[in-house]
Design a protein around this motif. Structure first.
Motif, PDB file in Angstrom:
ATOM      1  N   UNK A  62     -10.159  -1.564   7.572  1.00  0.00           N
ATOM      2  CA  UNK A  62     -11.118  -0.645   6.953  1.00  0.00           C
ATOM      3  C   UNK A  62     -10.348   0.484   6.263  1.00  0.00           C
ATOM      4  N   UNK A  63     -10.438   0.545   4.946  1.00  0.00           N
ATOM      5  CA  UNK A  63      -9.763   1.574   4.146  1.00  0.00           C
ATOM      6  C   UNK A  63     -10.794   2.570   3.622  1.00  0.00           C
ATOM      7  N   UNK A  64     -10.659   3.836   4.011  1.00  0.00           N
ATOM      8  CA  UNK A  64     -11.534   4.901   3.533  1.00  0.00           C
ATOM      9  C   UNK A  64     -10.716   5.893   2.717  1.00  0.00           C
ATOM     10  N   UNK A  65     -11.397   6.690   1.897  1.00  0.00           N
ATOM     11  CA  UNK A  65     -10.678   7.631   1.034  1.00  0.00           C
ATOM     12  C   UNK A  65     -11.581   8.790   0.635  1.00  0.00           C
ATOM     13  N   UNK A  66     -10.946   9.902   0.248  1.00  0.00           N
ATOM     14  CA  UNK A  66     -11.675  11.106  -0.157  1.00  0.00           C
ATOM     15  C   UNK A  66     -10.940  11.797  -1.297  1.00  0.00           C
ATOM     16  N   UNK A  67     -11.690  12.550  -2.071  1.00  0.00           N
ATOM     17  CA  UNK A  67     -11.113  13.563  -2.939  1.00  0.00           C
ATOM     18  C   UNK A  67     -11.346  14.914  -2.268  1.00  0.00           C
ATOM     19  N   UNK A  68     -10.283  15.707  -2.142  1.00  0.00           N
ATOM     20  CA  UNK A  68     -10.365  17.021  -1.513  1.00  0.00           C
ATOM     21  C   UNK A  68     -10.078  18.094  -2.552  1.00  0.00           C
ATOM     22  N   UNK A  69     -10.908  19.148  -2.558  1.00  0.00           N
ATOM     23  CA  UNK A  69     -10.638  20.248  -3.479  1.00  0.00           C
ATOM     24  C   UNK A  69      -9.606  21.187  -2.873  1.00  0.00           C
ATOM     25  N   UNK A  70      -9.309  22.294  -3.554  1.00  0.00           N
ATOM     26  CA  UNK A  70      -8.229  23.167  -3.097  1.00  0.00           C
ATOM     27  C   UNK A  70      -8.570  23.929  -1.822  1.00  0.00           C
ATOM     28  N   UNK A  71      -9.818  23.807  -1.358  1.00  0.00           N
ATOM     29  CA  UNK A  71     -10.209  24.410  -0.081  1.00  0.00           C
ATOM     30  C   UNK A  71     -10.398  23.362   1.015  1.00  0.00           C
ATOM     31  N   UNK A  72     -10.076  22.116   0.691  1.00  0.00           N
ATOM     32  CA  UNK A  72     -10.179  21.053   1.674  1.00  0.00           C
ATOM     33  C   UNK A  72     -11.559  20.450   1.812  1.00  0.00           C
ATOM     34  N   UNK A  73     -12.471  20.774   0.892  1.00  0.00           N
ATOM     35  CA  UNK A  73     -13.811  20.200   0.929  1.00  0.00           C
ATOM     36  C   UNK A  73     -13.804  18.810   0.301  1.00  0.00           C
ATOM     37  N   UNK A  74     -14.610  17.902   0.859  1.00  0.00           N
ATOM     38  CA  UNK A  74     -14.754  16.574   0.272  1.00  0.00           C
ATOM     39  C   UNK A  74     -15.673  16.654  -0.940  1.00  0.00           C
ATOM     40  N   UNK A  75     -15.194  16.159  -2.077  1.00  0.00           N
ATOM     41  CA  UNK A  75     -15.996  16.099  -3.294  1.00  0.00           C
ATOM     42  C   UNK A  75     -15.913  14.676  -3.832  1.00  0.00           C
ATOM     43  N   UNK A  76     -16.767  14.351  -4.782  1.00  0.00           N
ATOM     44  CA  UNK A  76     -16.705  13.003  -5.320  1.00  0.00           C
ATOM     45  C   UNK A  76     -17.998  12.495  -5.917  1.00  0.00           C
ATOM     46  N   UNK A  77     -19.047  13.305  -5.918  1.00  0.00           N
ATOM     47  CA  UNK A  77     -20.299  12.841  -6.504  1.00  0.00           C
ATOM     48  C   UNK A  77     -20.090  12.571  -7.989  1.00  0.00           C
ATOM     49  N   UNK A  78     -20.383  11.340  -8.414  1.00  0.00           N
ATOM     50  CA  UNK A  78     -20.213  10.899  -9.800  1.00  0.00           C
ATOM     51  C   UNK A  78     -18.763  10.907 -10.270  1.00  0.00           C
ATOM     52  N   UNK A  79     -17.824  10.848  -9.345  1.00  0.00           N
ATOM     53  CA  UNK A  79     -16.415  10.681  -9.702  1.00  0.00           C
ATOM     54  C   UNK A  79     -16.057   9.217  -9.462  1.00  0.00           C
ATOM     55  N   UNK A  80     -15.813   8.474 -10.534  1.00  0.00           N
ATOM     56  CA  UNK A  80     -15.459   7.070 -10.404  1.00  0.00           C
ATOM     57  C   UNK A  80     -14.055   6.895  -9.861  1.00  0.00           C
ATOM     58  N   UNK A  81     -13.891   5.956  -8.940  1.00  0.00           N
ATOM     59  CA  UNK A  81     -12.587   5.709  -8.321  1.00  0.00           C
ATOM     60  C   UNK A  81     -12.461   4.231  -7.978  1.00  0.00           C
ATOM     61  N   UNK A  82     -11.211   3.770  -7.854  1.00  0.00           N
ATOM     62  CA  UNK A  82     -10.942   2.355  -7.602  1.00  0.00           C
ATOM     63  C   UNK A  82      -9.914   2.171  -6.493  1.00  0.00           C
TER      64      UNK A  82
END
Length: 212
Positions: free
Chosen positions: A84-104
């Motif tokens: 199981x591979x999970x992933x996140x985008x983190x902003x400069x404050x460590x918050x998880x972001x990613x709504x409407x951010x395409x990723x592969x």
């Protein structure tokens, strides 16, 4: 267009998917996010089912290496020993972001991507599972947003995939990052990766084939 779409791209029949055809609203790579996001990819131990993985593995404390035994071919997908591979985008404050951010998620080496879940169930977000090199193994999982599904108890605000192997010993590297044009290939920045060494007993590793 059907919302859930699985594409197999081969030399004989090339299907071109354009960003316009995958319109889902919103924007990414700009606005308040800019290029300040940090990609974090990790192996999820599935609540102890994968004993080789740190039980505290997360976007903030990623375990990125696993030795795993082959799944049985009869178990199908995602496979009885899938990883199981999970992933996140983190902003400069460590918050998880990613709504409407395409990723592969993009796989190389042995194994294949055995699950590429839709991020939001019946919502507008999409996923595309592809075989980019036409070898019969799915090696690319594109998702147009992070998971945001009230019907699921866990995993929201992260991206998810599962990888599997039914008998090809060696290393599988899975790279993950932004995919602005939704072509199933990572843009080449803001990316992170995991590695799985597959064998019959799940105790062998150290293979190398060049990686990313």
């Amino acid at each position: 267009m059907k919302k859930k779409l699985t594409l197999a791209i081969t030399c004989g029949a090339l299907l071109v998917v354009t960003p316009a055809a995958l319109s889902y609203g919103g924007s990414y790579g700009g606005g308040s996010y800019g290029d300040s996001l940090r990609a974090a990819s990790y192996i999820n131990g599935d609540a102890g089912k994968n004993a080789d993985v740190d039980p505290n593995s997360s976007c903030y404390r990623p375990d990125q290496y696993d030795m795993q035994a082959f799944s049985s071919a009869a178990s199908g997908n995602p496979g009885n020993n899938n990883v199981h591979n999970d992933a996140c985008f983190l902003d400069d404050r460590g918050n998880k972001v990613g709504k409407n951010i395409g990723a592969t998620f993009q796989s190389r080496g042995t194994g294949y991507i055995s699950a590429c879940p839709d991020p939001d169930g019946a919502g507008p977000a999409i996923r595309i599972l592809r075989d980019l090199d036409g070898d019969g193994r799915n090696d690319s999982c594109y998702q147009s947003s992070y998971q945001e599904n009230p019907a699921l108890a866990a995993g929201n605000f992260e991206y998810h995939a599962r990888v599997n192997n039914t008998g090809m010993a060696g290393s599988q590297d899975v790279n993950w990052g932004m995919d602005r044009d939704a072509d199933g290939r990572i843009d080449g920045r803001d990316d992170d990766s995991i590695k799985v060494d597959w064998s019959a007993d799940g105790k062998s590793g150290g293979w190398s084939y060049g990686g990313w």
